[in-house]
Design a protein around this motif. Structure first.
Motif, PDB file in Angstrom:
ATOM      1  N   TYR A  33     115.307  63.039 -22.756  1.00  0.00           N
ATOM      2  CA  TYR A  33     114.564  62.100 -21.939  1.00  0.00           C
ATOM      3  C   TYR A  33     113.850  62.877 -20.834  1.00  0.00           C
ATOM      4  CZ  TYR A  33     117.648  58.579 -24.025  1.00  0.00           C
ATOM      5  OH  TYR A  33     118.342  57.779 -24.894  1.00  0.00           O
ATOM      6  N   PHE A  35     111.738  62.160 -17.038  1.00  0.00           N
ATOM      7  CA  PHE A  35     111.635  61.169 -15.966  1.00  0.00           C
ATOM      8  C   PHE A  35     110.682  61.681 -14.881  1.00  0.00           C
ATOM      9  CE2 PHE A  35     115.569  58.927 -17.207  1.00  0.00           C
ATOM     10  CZ  PHE A  35     116.216  59.911 -17.924  1.00  0.00           C
ATOM     11  N   TYR A  37     110.630  60.816 -10.806  1.00  0.00           N
ATOM     12  CA  TYR A  37     111.244  60.131  -9.677  1.00  0.00           C
ATOM     13  C   TYR A  37     110.361  60.309  -8.460  1.00  0.00           C
ATOM     14  CZ  TYR A  37     115.827  58.906 -11.622  1.00  0.00           C
ATOM     15  OH  TYR A  37     116.845  58.328 -12.345  1.00  0.00           O
ATOM     16  N   MET A  45     115.838  58.123  -3.852  1.00  0.00           N
ATOM     17  CA  MET A  45     115.267  58.519  -5.140  1.00  0.00           C
ATOM     18  C   MET A  45     114.987  57.259  -5.942  1.00  0.00           C
ATOM     19  SD  MET A  45     115.067  61.850  -5.352  1.00  0.00           S
ATOM     20  CE  MET A  45     115.163  62.350  -7.057  1.00  0.00           C
ATOM     21  N   LEU A  47     113.252  55.683  -9.451  1.00  0.00           N
ATOM     22  CA  LEU A  47     112.739  55.965 -10.782  1.00  0.00           C
ATOM     23  C   LEU A  47     111.344  55.355 -10.933  1.00  0.00           C
ATOM     24  CD1 LEU A  47     113.191  57.034 -13.670  1.00  0.00           C
ATOM     25  CD2 LEU A  47     114.172  54.796 -14.226  1.00  0.00           C
ATOM     26  N   ARG A  50     109.974  56.616 -17.345  1.00  0.00           N
ATOM     27  CA  ARG A  50     110.882  57.355 -18.222  1.00  0.00           C
ATOM     28  C   ARG A  50     110.252  57.446 -19.604  1.00  0.00           C
ATOM     29  NH1 ARG A  50     115.232  54.112 -17.803  1.00  0.00           N
ATOM     30  NH2 ARG A  50     114.335  52.747 -19.380  1.00  0.00           N
ATOM     31  N   PHE A  91     109.321  64.065  -8.294  1.00  0.00           N
ATOM     32  CA  PHE A  91     110.116  65.016  -9.046  1.00  0.00           C
ATOM     33  C   PHE A  91     110.080  64.679 -10.530  1.00  0.00           C
ATOM     34  CE2 PHE A  91     112.079  67.453  -5.734  1.00  0.00           C
ATOM     35  CZ  PHE A  91     112.149  66.594  -4.648  1.00  0.00           C
ATOM     36  N   MET A  95     116.639  65.288 -19.132  1.00  0.00           N
ATOM     37  CA  MET A  95     118.033  65.032 -19.468  1.00  0.00           C
ATOM     38  C   MET A  95     118.178  65.093 -20.977  1.00  0.00           C
ATOM     39  SD  MET A  95     120.447  61.682 -18.821  1.00  0.00           S
ATOM     40  CE  MET A  95     120.659  61.924 -17.064  1.00  0.00           C
ATOM     41  N   ARG A  97     119.617  64.075 -24.577  1.00  0.00           N
ATOM     42  CA  ARG A  97     119.926  62.739 -25.059  1.00  0.00           C
ATOM     43  C   ARG A  97     121.428  62.461 -24.962  1.00  0.00           C
ATOM     44  NH1 ARG A  97     117.875  58.475 -27.605  1.00  0.00           N
ATOM     45  NH2 ARG A  97     119.096  57.455 -29.217  1.00  0.00           N
ATOM     46  N   PHE A 102     120.805  65.573 -14.752  1.00  0.00           N
ATOM     47  CA  PHE A 102     119.380  65.830 -14.668  1.00  0.00           C
ATOM     48  C   PHE A 102     119.135  67.306 -14.377  1.00  0.00           C
ATOM     49  CE2 PHE A 102     117.492  61.763 -14.842  1.00  0.00           C
ATOM     50  CZ  PHE A 102     118.308  60.863 -14.188  1.00  0.00           C
ATOM     51  N   PHE A 104     116.064  69.008 -12.474  1.00  0.00           N
ATOM     52  CA  PHE A 104     114.897  68.615 -11.692  1.00  0.00           C
ATOM     53  C   PHE A 104     113.945  69.779 -11.490  1.00  0.00           C
ATOM     54  CE2 PHE A 104     115.589  64.333 -10.102  1.00  0.00           C
ATOM     55  CZ  PHE A 104     116.939  64.142 -10.292  1.00  0.00           C
TER      56      PHE A 104
ATOM     57  N   TYR B  35     124.938  65.060  -6.043  1.00  0.00           N
ATOM     58  CA  TYR B  35     123.896  66.067  -6.083  1.00  0.00           C
ATOM     59  C   TYR B  35     123.708  66.637  -4.684  1.00  0.00           C
ATOM     60  CZ  TYR B  35     122.327  63.952 -10.519  1.00  0.00           C
ATOM     61  OH  TYR B  35     122.238  63.467 -11.811  1.00  0.00           O
ATOM     62  N   GLY B  42     114.503  70.533  -6.069  1.00  0.00           N
ATOM     63  CA  GLY B  42     114.988  69.310  -6.678  1.00  0.00           C
ATOM     64  C   GLY B  42     116.491  69.197  -6.511  1.00  0.00           C
ATOM     65  N   LEU B  43     117.039  68.114  -7.030  1.00  0.00           N
ATOM     66  CA  LEU B  43     118.470  67.878  -6.909  1.00  0.00           C
ATOM     67  C   LEU B  43     119.238  68.721  -7.920  1.00  0.00           C
ATOM     68  CD1 LEU B  43     117.104  65.314  -5.638  1.00  0.00           C
ATOM     69  CD2 LEU B  43     119.140  64.068  -6.325  1.00  0.00           C
ATOM     70  N   PHE B  90     123.262  63.633  -2.248  1.00  0.00           N
ATOM     71  CA  PHE B  90     123.010  62.329  -2.844  1.00  0.00           C
ATOM     72  C   PHE B  90     124.125  61.973  -3.816  1.00  0.00           C
ATOM     73  CE2 PHE B  90     118.865  61.122  -1.418  1.00  0.00           C
ATOM     74  CZ  PHE B  90     118.242  62.315  -1.079  1.00  0.00           C
ATOM     75  N   GLN B  98     123.799  57.736 -21.076  1.00  0.00           N
ATOM     76  CA  GLN B  98     122.567  57.867 -21.826  1.00  0.00           C
ATOM     77  C   GLN B  98     121.356  57.819 -20.902  1.00  0.00           C
ATOM     78  OE1 GLN B  98     122.264  58.494 -25.148  1.00  0.00           O
ATOM     79  NE2 GLN B  98     124.460  58.795 -25.018  1.00  0.00           N
ATOM     80  N   GLY B  99     120.320  58.543 -21.278  1.00  0.00           N
ATOM     81  CA  GLY B  99     119.134  58.617 -20.436  1.00  0.00           C
ATOM     82  C   GLY B  99     118.371  57.316 -20.339  1.00  0.00           C
ATOM     83  N   GLN B 103     119.862  56.048 -13.302  1.00  0.00           N
ATOM     84  CA  GLN B 103     120.816  56.358 -12.255  1.00  0.00           C
ATOM     85  C   GLN B 103     120.329  55.707 -10.956  1.00  0.00           C
ATOM     86  OE1 GLN B 103     121.936  60.448 -11.838  1.00  0.00           O
ATOM     87  NE2 GLN B 103     122.587  60.644 -13.950  1.00  0.00           N
ATOM     88  N   PHE B 105     120.559  55.750  -6.967  1.00  0.00           N
ATOM     89  CA  PHE B 105     120.883  56.729  -5.932  1.00  0.00           C
ATOM     90  C   PHE B 105     121.176  56.058  -4.603  1.00  0.00           C
ATOM     91  CE2 PHE B 105     119.950  60.914  -7.733  1.00  0.00           C
ATOM     92  CZ  PHE B 105     119.287  60.580  -8.896  1.00  0.00           C
ATOM     93  N   GLY B 106     122.061  56.682  -3.834  1.00  0.00           N
ATOM     94  CA  GLY B 106     122.251  56.306  -2.449  1.00  0.00           C
ATOM     95  C   GLY B 106     121.147  56.901  -1.587  1.00  0.00           C
TER      96      GLY B 106
END
Lengths: 114, 114
Positions: A33, A35, A37, A45, A47, A50, A91, A95, A97, A102, A104, B35, B42-43, B90, B98-99, B103, B105-106
């Protein structure tokens, strides 16, 4: 190992114009995958979009679309009709599958100019 | 909805001190992640957990410990803090690994070690 490269540390675009952010990656995996972000100054962060590698059709989400070139391992993000709220770090991430983390890129700082 | 909550938002720590960064989520997600994000990067994954009682190392686990006694909480502990651990941390959670499951994030914890 997986690596993600974003070669544009900073970019700017006039409000209402279109901008494309570049991302390339390196992997030996066939199923994965990708992404994009967004991280605004608030640091959260978010999304944006994707893409599943086994799907040839490019993903789109409203003003955001990608150009996914699997053979070239390229995954660029196009933002149409740029808005001031699009100002943020962007970013690119990868990932596997069957993976659990991640990978990044280093990010592209995008500024939308009024 | 609260989502993923991290505390504190900011903290300054002295070299050699210890500290626990708190993370809790109210979405009943099995998967949780920590992270770190260094300036201009990046993270990078520190630790992750696939469920209560189960944790595993990510890309940069040295100097950190985690525990997962409940589904909701996933604290990150720094023992003997070092300047190299100055970063933004984070926490994230997801329904599955699975992608195609995003996710969440805080808002991050900015930690400075002096």
């Amino acid at each position: 190992a997986q690596t993600v490269t974003q070669s544009q540390p900073e970019m700017s675009v006039q409000e209402a114009e279109t901008v494309t952010l570049s991302c390339t990656y390196d992997t030996s995996e066939n199923n994965y995958y990708l992404f994009w972000y967004k991280q605004p100054p608030s640091r959260q962060m978010i999304l944006v979009i994707r893409q599943e590698a086994y799907k040839q059709q490019n993903a789109t989400e409203n003003r955001f679309s990608v150009n996914f070139q699997k053979a070239a391992k390229s995954f660029s993000l196009k933002i149409s009709d740029s808005q001031l709220g699009d100002t943020a770090m962007y970013f690119c991430a990868f990932m596997k599958r069957t993976g659990n983390q991640f990978y990044f890129g280093t990010g592209t700082s995008l500024t939308v100019i009024p | 909805n609260a989502g993923v909550t991290q505390t504190p938002k900011f903290h300054i720590l002295k070299i050699g001190q210890s500290m626990t960064l708190q993370c809790t989520q109210d979405m009943n997600h099995n998967y949780m992640y920590w992270y770190r994000q260094d300036p201009g990067m990046g993270l990078k994954l520190i630790y992750y957990s696939v469920g209560a009682g189960i944790t595993d190392k990510g890309e940069v686990p040295n100097g950190y410990n985690v525990s997962r006694s409940t589904t909701e909480d996933f604290p990150l502990r720094l023992e003997l803090a070092a300047p190299s651990q100055t970063s933004v941390y984070f926490c994230a959670s997801s329904y599955s690994v699975q992608g195609n499951q995003p996710q969440h994030f805080g808002d991050g914890t900015r930690l400075s070690i002096l």
